[in-house]
Design a protein around this motif. Sequence first.
Motif, short mmCIF file in Angstrom:
data_model
loop_
_atom_site.label_atom_id
_atom_site.label_comp_id
_atom_site.label_asym_id
_atom_site.label_seq_id
_atom_site.Cartn_x
_atom_site.Cartn_y
_atom_site.Cartn_z
N SER A 1 39.91 28.70 50.10
CA SER A 1 38.73 28.11 49.24
C SER A 1 39.31 27.14 48.25
O SER A 1 40.70 27.22 48.13
CB SER A 1 38.30 29.37 48.66
N THR A 2 38.42 26.55 47.81
CA THR A 2 38.84 25.48 46.50
C THR A 2 38.98 26.10 45.32
O THR A 2 39.37 25.46 44.11
CB THR A 2 38.14 24.23 46.56
N VAL A 3 38.76 27.26 45.18
CA VAL A 3 38.79 28.03 43.73
C VAL A 3 40.10 27.98 43.09
O VAL A 3 41.31 28.26 44.06
CB VAL A 3 38.63 29.66 44.04
N LYS A 4 40.25 27.52 42.12
CA LYS A 4 41.46 27.41 41.36
C LYS A 4 41.94 28.52 40.70
O LYS A 4 43.20 28.82 40.76
CB LYS A 4 41.53 26.15 40.64
N LYS A 5 41.23 29.07 39.90
CA LYS A 5 41.37 29.96 38.93
C LYS A 5 41.10 31.64 39.61
O LYS A 5 39.76 31.71 40.00
CB LYS A 5 40.60 29.98 37.65
N ILE A 6 42.21 32.52 39.53
CA ILE A 6 41.84 33.60 39.98
C ILE A 6 42.22 34.67 39.01
O ILE A 6 43.28 34.76 38.38
CB ILE A 6 42.70 34.21 41.37
N TYR A 7 41.40 35.65 38.40
CA TYR A 7 41.59 36.49 37.51
C TYR A 7 41.87 37.99 38.07
O TYR A 7 41.19 38.51 39.03
CB TYR A 7 40.46 36.76 36.66
N ILE A 8 43.03 38.68 37.87
CA ILE A 8 43.22 39.87 38.39
C ILE A 8 42.97 40.94 37.38
O ILE A 8 43.81 41.01 36.38
CB ILE A 8 44.76 39.67 39.20
N ALA A 9 42.12 42.04 37.60
CA ALA A 9 41.75 42.76 36.57
C ALA A 9 41.83 44.19 37.12
O ALA A 9 40.66 44.70 37.64
CB ALA A 9 40.57 42.59 36.11
N LEU A 10 43.18 44.69 37.49
CA LEU A 10 43.30 46.21 38.22
C LEU A 10 43.70 47.02 37.08
O LEU A 10 44.00 46.43 36.06
CB LEU A 10 44.47 46.13 39.27
N ASP A 11 43.51 48.35 37.32
CA ASP A 11 43.81 49.25 36.56
C ASP A 11 45.18 49.26 36.07
O ASP A 11 45.95 48.87 36.69
CB ASP A 11 43.23 50.70 36.94
N THR A 12 45.56 49.78 35.03
CA THR A 12 47.03 49.67 34.21
C THR A 12 47.70 50.44 35.31
O THR A 12 49.10 49.91 35.57
CB THR A 12 47.05 50.52 33.01
N ASP B 1 44.86 47.79 29.19
CA ASP B 1 45.11 48.57 28.20
C ASP B 1 44.54 50.01 28.67
O ASP B 1 44.00 50.75 27.81
CB ASP B 1 44.54 48.24 26.89
N GLY B 2 44.87 50.51 29.95
CA GLY B 2 44.27 51.75 30.40
C GLY B 2 42.91 52.11 30.61
O GLY B 2 42.74 53.33 30.96
N LYS B 3 42.02 51.12 30.35
CA LYS B 3 40.71 51.46 30.64
C LYS B 3 40.34 50.30 31.76
O LYS B 3 40.88 49.53 32.00
CB LYS B 3 39.92 50.91 29.39
N ASP B 4 39.32 51.07 32.44
CA ASP B 4 38.88 49.98 33.48
C ASP B 4 37.70 49.19 32.85
O ASP B 4 36.86 49.80 31.95
CB ASP B 4 38.45 50.71 34.81
N PRO B 5 37.24 47.95 33.79
CA PRO B 5 36.06 47.10 33.33
C PRO B 5 34.87 47.98 32.77
O PRO B 5 34.20 47.66 32.05
CB PRO B 5 36.03 46.03 34.21
N SER B 6 34.56 48.87 33.83
CA SER B 6 33.18 49.62 33.40
C SER B 6 33.21 50.40 32.36
O SER B 6 32.26 50.73 31.88
CB SER B 6 33.12 50.30 34.90
N ASP B 7 34.54 50.65 31.88
CA ASP B 7 34.52 51.51 30.85
C ASP B 7 34.40 50.55 29.29
O ASP B 7 33.77 50.78 28.33
CB ASP B 7 35.86 52.37 30.30
N LEU B 8 35.00 49.25 29.53
CA LEU B 8 35.05 48.41 28.55
C LEU B 8 33.61 47.91 28.30
O LEU B 8 33.37 47.37 27.20
CB LEU B 8 36.05 47.40 28.93
#
Length: 216
Positions: free
Chosen positions: A144-155, A181-188
């Motif tokens: 894909s042409t997507v340039k930016k990828i954010y990786i948000a996996l648990d700690t 920091d030890g939390k997952d996105p659904s907690d944050l």
Amino acid sequence: EYKQLSIIELPNEFQYLSEATSTSIVANKIKKYLYARGFSDIDFIKYSVGYCTSGDYGGRIIIPSYNESNQLNFFIARTYDGSYFKYKNPEASKDVIFFENFINWQVPIILCEGVFDAIAIRRNAIPLLGKNIQSNLLKRIVQSTVKKIYIALDTDAIKQALKHCEYLLNQGKEVYLVELDGKDPSDLGFSYFTKLIQNTEPIDQYDLMEKKISLV
């Protein structure tokens, strides 16, 4: 190579949560659980959230995923009362792009572990259903042409996260490692997570090396 694709179907007992009667005890319990996890009534409709009261998936929340052509490509079935196995997934390949019908391949993409995380993030988030990027998704990202990828996996998945960062950096992508920091996105929650993303700087080979060394 030729790969047999199993046709995936929602359980016969599947009911839409948004269509549940106000007297349904199960639906009300599920709604209460999902509201506590940050869902809204709009999310129930947007994500076609459903549930089963009987059958193989009885007592579970069902969240389906659709591909670009709006065909069902997977679903997760999760308990809401903490009993027995948390997840029970269909016997089908996980090598799919979950929530593909919601993804805009022209803007940054966020990779997260679970479906609840993706829903909490709200925008362009793809749940990996685990810590690894399946091959179809990886191929799609690279092509894909997507340039930016954010990786948000648990700690606890920092090793895998760094592996993904390195691979995507080598493919010429701009990669952001979101430190949770030890939390997952659904907690944050949505607003905190959005702030976190806005304050995340792209990672480079030097950062990557430093982080790897700190793990040893």
